[in-house]
Scaffold this motif. Structure first.
Motif, PDB file in Angstrom:
ATOM      1  N   PRO A  57      69.366  51.657  26.700  1.00 34.05           N
ATOM      2  CA  PRO A  57      68.159  51.272  27.434  1.00 34.05           C
ATOM      3  C   PRO A  57      66.995  52.195  27.079  1.00 34.05           C
ATOM      4  N   GLY A  58      65.848  51.586  26.847  1.00 29.63           N
ATOM      5  CA  GLY A  58      64.682  52.363  26.456  1.00 29.63           C
ATOM      6  C   GLY A  58      64.523  52.546  24.963  1.00 29.63           C
ATOM      7  N   LEU A  74      62.307  54.419  18.646  1.00 26.65           N
ATOM      8  CA  LEU A  74      60.891  54.530  19.003  1.00 26.65           C
ATOM      9  C   LEU A  74      60.024  55.018  17.852  1.00 26.65           C
ATOM     10  N   THR A  75      60.527  55.927  17.039  1.00 26.20           N
ATOM     11  CA  THR A  75      59.736  56.388  15.891  1.00 26.20           C
ATOM     12  C   THR A  75      59.466  55.241  14.933  1.00 26.20           C
ATOM     13  N   GLY A  76      60.501  54.458  14.631  1.00 24.04           N
ATOM     14  CA  GLY A  76      60.324  53.324  13.736  1.00 24.04           C
ATOM     15  C   GLY A  76      59.384  52.275  14.302  1.00 24.04           C
ATOM     16  N   ASP A  81      71.674  40.930  24.336  1.00 22.62           N
ATOM     17  CA  ASP A  81      72.502  40.505  25.468  1.00 22.62           C
ATOM     18  C   ASP A  81      71.763  39.421  26.248  1.00 22.62           C
ATOM     19  N   VAL A  82      72.089  38.168  25.974  1.00 16.91           N
ATOM     20  CA  VAL A  82      71.350  37.067  26.603  1.00 16.91           C
ATOM     21  C   VAL A  82      71.673  36.939  28.088  1.00 16.91           C
ATOM     22  N   ALA A  97      62.804  44.262  30.968  1.00 21.03           N
ATOM     23  CA  ALA A  97      62.345  45.648  30.828  1.00 21.03           C
ATOM     24  C   ALA A  97      61.912  45.932  29.388  1.00 21.03           C
ATOM     25  N   GLU A  98      62.655  45.383  28.418  1.00 20.65           N
ATOM     26  CA  GLU A  98      62.287  45.610  27.022  1.00 20.65           C
ATOM     27  C   GLU A  98      61.013  44.849  26.655  1.00 20.65           C
ATOM     28  N   CYS A  99      60.790  43.682  27.262  1.00 28.07           N
ATOM     29  CA  CYS A  99      59.525  42.972  27.055  1.00 28.07           C
ATOM     30  C   CYS A  99      58.352  43.811  27.549  1.00 28.07           C
ATOM     31  N   VAL A 100      58.502  44.386  28.737  1.00 28.90           N
ATOM     32  CA  VAL A 100      57.440  45.230  29.285  1.00 28.90           C
ATOM     33  C   VAL A 100      57.193  46.422  28.370  1.00 28.90           C
TER      34      VAL A 100
END
Length: 291
Positions: free
Chosen positions: A168-169, A174-176, A198-199, A207-210
């Motif tokens: 998560p997160g 993040l660097t890429g 994970d559908v 959360a990943e969209c945000v």
């Protein structure tokens, strides 16, 4: 690239397996902004030729309405790549999505192949950046051609190349992600976040969209129809953002008319850059409303 191309909504971009006739038909009814009709990972080697014909026919049908329709070809160096490009050029989709692009030379080769096969000028290149080298050279890849309009993050392949875990997160990525974003924006191109695997985990997906929107991505690639509507919501301007953008523009224009150089909205100092961003928000909101 024109402002219209930049502001065309690409909140949700759904992969659909090119070998699955039922999936191609269902895609005509889904509220996704764009489709990637896939000839690569979702298609078995012995089904590649049939899928190529099916996808080309789907594109030529013109039955997908407002949705931007693209074809993902097999990667350069595979036995199917050249024929995929020829078929895509003849079908004339909105774009050809090319996996494993990690250098300007790859972009140039794809562009030459499309032009040689008679691809219409409106058929863009979307380059998938999926490797450490692609992250390091994202700016050069994005700037390699005017026909290249979008970078697409291949986060699964990037994680594999990095030997990274999915957490998560997305700390290992993040660097890429940041390097690719910097490269896209430096070249004035659109960039799409990678898929969420994970559908069943809707909370994790949202959360990943945000996170992706906060980073600055224009939208996200998806692997299941149930991800479309929450993705559309996450990447569209909220009503509060729209109202604040209007207040910023109105306050700035009123100050300019009165000869005032200092403007505040909601207690915050407003500059030209805030006005430009407010206008972008309103333009995107208008384009989304037009759907």
């Amino acid at each position: 690239m024109t402002d219209d191309a930049i502001l065309r909504p690409r909140r949700s971009v759904l992969y659909m397996p090119g070998a699955n006739e039922r999936a191609l038909e269902k895609a005509k009814t889904l509220p996704t902004d764009a489709l990637i009709l896939d000839l690569e990972d979702s298609v078995a080697p012995d089904a590649k030729a049939d899928a190529r014909k099916r996808v080309a026919a789907a594109v030529a049908s013109g039955e997908y309405g407002y949705r931007e329709v693209t074809i993902r070809v097999n990667a350069p160096g595979t036995p199917w790549h050249a024929e995929d490009l020829r078929a895509a050029a003849e079908a004339g989709p909105d774009a050809v999505v090319v996996p494993k692009v990690d250098s300007p030379e790859t972009v140039h080769a794809v562009e030459r192949a499309l032009e040689a096969a008679g691809a219409p000028d409106r058929t863009a290149i979307w380059a998938m950046v999926e490797t450490p080298q692609a992250m390091l050279d994202a700016g050069a890849v994005a700037a390699a051609s005017e026909r290249l309009t979008v970078l697409v993050m291949g986060t699964n392949d990037l994680a594999k190349e990095l030997h990274a875990e999915f957490v998560p997160g997305r700390a290992p990525l993040l660097t890429g992600l940041s390097l690719a974003l910097l490269g896209a924006r430096a070249a004035g191109k659109v960039i799409l976040d990678g898929v969420y695997n994970d559908v069943q985990d809707l909370a994790g997906f949202e959360a990943e969209c945000v996170q992706g929107r906060q980073f600055g991505f224009d939208g996200k690639t998806l692997i299941h129809p149930k991800q479309v509507e929450p993705c559309n919501s996450a990447f569209a301007p909220s009503q509060a953002e729209i109202e604040r953008s209007r207040r910023i523009i109105e306050a700035f224009e009123a100050a300019a008319a009165e000869g005032r150089g200092v403007v505040t909205v909601d207690g915050r100092m407003i500059e030209n850059l805030h006005v430009e961003d407010a206008r972008r928000v309103l333009s995107l909101a208008e384009a989304v409303a037009g759907r």
